[in-house]
Design a protein around this motif. Structure first.
Motif, short mmCIF file in Angstrom:
data_model
loop_
_atom_site.label_atom_id
_atom_site.label_comp_id
_atom_site.label_asym_id
_atom_site.label_seq_id
_atom_site.Cartn_x
_atom_site.Cartn_y
_atom_site.Cartn_z
N ASP A 177 -7.39 7.15 4.17
CA ASP A 177 -8.58 7.40 3.37
C ASP A 177 -9.21 6.05 3.07
O ASP A 177 -8.82 5.02 3.63
CB ASP A 177 -8.24 8.19 2.10
N LYS A 178 -10.18 6.03 2.19
CA LYS A 178 -10.91 4.80 1.91
C LYS A 178 -10.05 3.73 1.24
O LYS A 178 -10.39 2.55 1.28
CB LYS A 178 -12.13 5.10 1.04
N THR A 179 -8.94 4.13 0.64
CA THR A 179 -8.14 3.17 -0.12
C THR A 179 -7.13 2.40 0.74
O THR A 179 -6.62 1.37 0.30
CB THR A 179 -7.38 3.87 -1.26
N ASN A 180 -6.85 2.89 1.94
CA ASN A 180 -5.83 2.19 2.75
C ASN A 180 -6.25 1.88 4.17
O ASN A 180 -5.53 1.20 4.91
CB ASN A 180 -4.53 3.01 2.79
N VAL A 186 -8.01 13.19 -5.51
CA VAL A 186 -8.25 12.17 -4.48
C VAL A 186 -9.53 12.44 -3.70
O VAL A 186 -9.84 11.71 -2.76
CB VAL A 186 -7.06 12.09 -3.49
N ILE A 233 0.83 -1.20 0.00
CA ILE A 233 0.00 0.00 0.00
C ILE A 233 0.87 1.26 0.00
O ILE A 233 0.67 2.18 -0.80
CB ILE A 233 -0.94 0.01 1.22
N LYS A 268 2.44 2.48 -3.23
CA LYS A 268 1.54 3.05 -4.24
C LYS A 268 1.18 4.49 -3.90
O LYS A 268 0.68 5.22 -4.76
CB LYS A 268 0.26 2.22 -4.33
N ARG A 269 1.42 4.88 -2.67
CA ARG A 269 1.02 6.21 -2.20
C ARG A 269 2.21 7.12 -1.96
O ARG A 269 2.15 8.33 -2.24
CB ARG A 269 0.21 6.08 -0.90
N SER A 279 -11.97 9.64 -2.61
CA SER A 279 -11.56 8.60 -1.67
C SER A 279 -11.39 9.12 -0.25
O SER A 279 -11.05 8.36 0.65
CB SER A 279 -10.24 7.96 -2.14
#
Length: 436
Positions: free
Chosen positions: A248-251, A287, A210, A213-214, A290
């Motif tokens: 956020d919602k992605t991690n 973003v 994760i 990717k960020r 998210s």
């Protein structure tokens, strides 16, 4: 005596009651005697009650659940706020020697620029600090960016001169750095120690899959392994390290995996701060879909606090438990500034690099500023306060929220209440249960 306007009383499991006071942040399990005193305090003659009740009343007074008749709590809050806003005994400066960065994180709100702070701006900062040292007794410097360690020589040069000035004038010196942690090496660690920059915030956004990717290098490569290695080195050298996890919602579903990794690497003694990813500026607008809103973030942060506790991280104090605020942040304090590589000054970190948001330039005294837009930018920040909002004035959480983020209020023209509004009962109940 009378009861406080800032009592928050509620039931938990098994019919027990808790009382929280947002003027003192005291939390207590209460019984019927407490409730009786609270409801009848105006009619109680303290001199005639028995010793047991007298002790209870004194404890309630210490927790601010009951107060003297003469006390006007709202005026106390106003006084504390304006005292903090215009206090001139301390100077807080956040310095960004460059807005350039070796990362290209998708949620970054800044527009990167390769410009490096020149010697004239550096000297102006030092001159301003020396002038302020005629009155201030505390100087706090935060190094920021971009990635500040892309300009190490500037950090060492300015730090040394400010340290010497503080010693000369008998002032306290504090220093902190916000870094992505990638450029730290043995020489950098030695210099950080030499120049008393022993408090550092490093962001790790999840397990390797994760995070990479960020927190992306400009080369496109990940950064997790090296940052983790560097954090371990910093810990070995005794640094005060804060690990920031931007969620956020992605991690958010992978945070627990990261905490397991930190614990496996003997890093569960570090401070952990959650960051709420927010689409502050156009640079990070992609973003926005998210992002967690404040209510979602409140629920999520409590869930993560429980995980942190289970894994033996220390999370009993603010920001996991409410804390009293005089001012929200540096943005609403007269003696706090953010300085960009060109010497332009701002009140909020989110504005850095946006010239139209500046309040002046470090090379020119603020009182000599003839740019009316900059003057009004400064005035706008310092005249904004929660007491102009009826919802804030009437809120029993005002002392721990103070109207929420002033940037959000200023930009969006509406209140942005702190997370406590959405999960106060749950966070207090959890704190109580975890203390048993």
């Amino acid at each position: 005596m009378k009861k406080s306007n800032y009592n928050y009383i509620f039931e938990v499991k098994d019919g027990k009651k808790l009382a929280f006071n947002s003027m003192s942040c005291a939390l207590a399990e209460i019984d019927q005697d407490f409730s009786d005193v609270l409801e009848n305090i105006e009619n109680i003659d303290i001199d005639t009650v028995n010793e047991q009740k007298k002790e209870l009343i004194e404890n309630m007074r210490q927790g601010n659940y009951i107060i003297d008749d003469a006390v006007d709590e709202l005026k106390q809050i106003k006084f504390r706020h304006f005292k903090g806003k215009y206090e001139n005994n301390s100077l807080s400066i956040t310095i960004a020697p460059t807005l350039n960065c070796n990362f290209k994180c998708p949620y970054c709100y800044e527009t990167p620029d390769t410009h490096i702070m020149d010697e004239a701006v550096q000297q102006s900062i030092i001159d301003r600090v020396e002038k302020q040292l005629q009155t201030v007794k505390n100087v706090q410097v935060t190094w920021y960016g971009g990635e500040p360690l892309l300009a190490k020589d500037i950090i060492w040069n300015v730090s040394e001169k400010i340290m010497n000035l503080c010693e000369q004038y008998g002032a306290n010196y504090y220093s902190f750095i916000v870094s992505n942690g990638y450029l730290i090496d043995d020489e950098t660690i030695e210099n950080l120690i030499k120049y008393k920059i022993t408090n550092i915030q490093v962001t790790i956004d999840g397990p390797k899959e994760i995070h990479d990717k960020r927190r992306i290098q400009k080369s496109g490569k990940g950064s997790f392994d090296k940052i983790l290695y560097n954090v371990k080195k910093l810990k070995e050298k005794g640094f005060n390290i804060n690990i920031r996890i931007n969620i956020d919602k992605t991690n958010v579903a992978r945070v627990e995996e990261l905490l397991d990794i930190l614990k496996l690497n003997d890093l569960n003694g570090l401070s952990i701060t959650l960051g709420q990813v927010t689409a502050y500026t156009q640079a990070c607008s992609s973003v926005s879909g998210s992002c967690l809103n404040n209510e979602e973030y409140a629920v999520t942060s409590l869930d993560i606090q429980k995980i942190l506790n289970d894994k033996e991280f220390e999370v009993q104090d603010y920001p996991y438990y409410p804390g009293i605020k005089a001012n929200y942040c540096c943005a609403d304090q007269i003696n706090a500034f953010v300085i960009d590589p060109w010497g332009d000054m701002y009140k909020c970190w989110n504005d850095i690099g946006l010239k139209e948001k500046s309040v002046g330039n470090i090379t020119k005294e603020l009182e000599e500023n003839d740019d009316i837009n900059q003057v009004m930018n400064q005035i706008d920040w310092l005249t904004q306060n929660p007491f102009d909002e009826e919802d804030c004035v009437e809120c029993d959480l005002l002392p721990i929220c103070m109207g929420g983020c002033p940037y959000n209020k200023k930009e969006n023209k509406k209140l942005s209440c702190e997370k406590w509004k959405y999960n106060m009962k749950e966070i207090l109940a959890y704190t109580y249960q975890n203390s048993l």
